[in-house]
Design a protein around this motif. Sequence first.
Motif, PDB file in Angstrom:
ATOM      1  N   HIS A  49       0.872  -1.176   0.000  1.00  0.00           N
ATOM      2  CA  HIS A  49       0.000   0.000   0.000  1.00  0.00           C
ATOM      3  C   HIS A  49       0.905   1.221   0.000  1.00  0.00           C
ATOM      4  O   HIS A  49       1.906   1.251   0.719  1.00  0.00           O
ATOM      5  CB  HIS A  49      -0.881   0.008   1.256  1.00  0.00           C
ATOM      6  N   SER A  50       0.564   2.198  -0.794  1.00  0.00           N
ATOM      7  CA  SER A  50       1.319   3.448  -0.757  1.00  0.00           C
ATOM      8  C   SER A  50       0.396   4.613  -1.068  1.00  0.00           C
ATOM      9  O   SER A  50      -0.597   4.462  -1.785  1.00  0.00           O
ATOM     10  CB  SER A  50       2.503   3.422  -1.732  1.00  0.00           C
ATOM     11  N   VAL A  51       0.746   5.745  -0.496  1.00  0.00           N
ATOM     12  CA  VAL A  51      -0.029   6.953  -0.728  1.00  0.00           C
ATOM     13  C   VAL A  51       0.844   8.160  -0.421  1.00  0.00           C
ATOM     14  O   VAL A  51       1.679   8.129   0.479  1.00  0.00           O
ATOM     15  CB  VAL A  51      -1.323   6.973   0.141  1.00  0.00           C
ATOM     16  N   ASN A  52       0.653   9.197  -1.203  1.00  0.00           N
ATOM     17  CA  ASN A  52       1.244  10.500  -0.918  1.00  0.00           C
ATOM     18  C   ASN A  52       0.139  11.362  -0.335  1.00  0.00           C
ATOM     19  O   ASN A  52      -1.016  11.279  -0.764  1.00  0.00           O
ATOM     20  CB  ASN A  52       1.803  11.144  -2.178  1.00  0.00           C
ATOM     21  N   LEU A  53       0.494  12.172   0.656  1.00  0.00           N
ATOM     22  CA  LEU A  53      -0.506  12.968   1.364  1.00  0.00           C
ATOM     23  C   LEU A  53      -0.296  14.464   1.151  1.00  0.00           C
ATOM     24  O   LEU A  53       0.840  14.937   1.018  1.00  0.00           O
ATOM     25  CB  LEU A  53      -0.457  12.671   2.866  1.00  0.00           C
TER      26      LEU A  53
END
Length: 186
Positions: free
Chosen positions: A40-44
């Motif tokens: 899982h990856s995400v930029n915030l």
Amino acid sequence: MNEIYVSIDVETDGPIPGPHSLLSLGAAAFDAGGELRATHSVNLELLDGAAGHPETMAWWAGQADAWAQARRDPQPPEPAMRAFAAWLRALPGRPVFVGYPVAFDFLFVHWYLLRFTGASPFSHSALDIKTYAMALLRKPYRESTKRNMPRRWFSAAPHTHQALDDAIEQGRLFCSMLAENLRGRG
């Protein structure tokens, strides 16, 4: 329920959450046999009112590719952390937070989960790879750095300062250590 080891790496714009923001989160879930089960990856988006710390931003100035990756398609923190919490709950086992250094990564992830979801699937615990190495190597903590770890524990994956890449890299390191430790029991 079996444990699943969730190696997490974060990229931030400062040393603590709140005054500074979590920029990117990468998570790689490994089973006890070392198999990568999910990522899982995400930029915030930046927190309202937060600002980059001068020393951290000076470091980022020398990491143009990693900075560009961490700023690509940022998501608002609340839905991003809700999606991350849902991903954790859907894993095939009870999640164990694994990090290097765990004190830094856990601080940000725990704070963001509590602020934006009200709870953490990890509770208040995390496993530090460096401390685990200290126990396996039987060396003082300050001597239990990556440069003093056996090469057999490392995969060929480079350390890119991109959250998901680094989470996978350190997860493989942890799984090598875990496998060696479990083999030593027999």
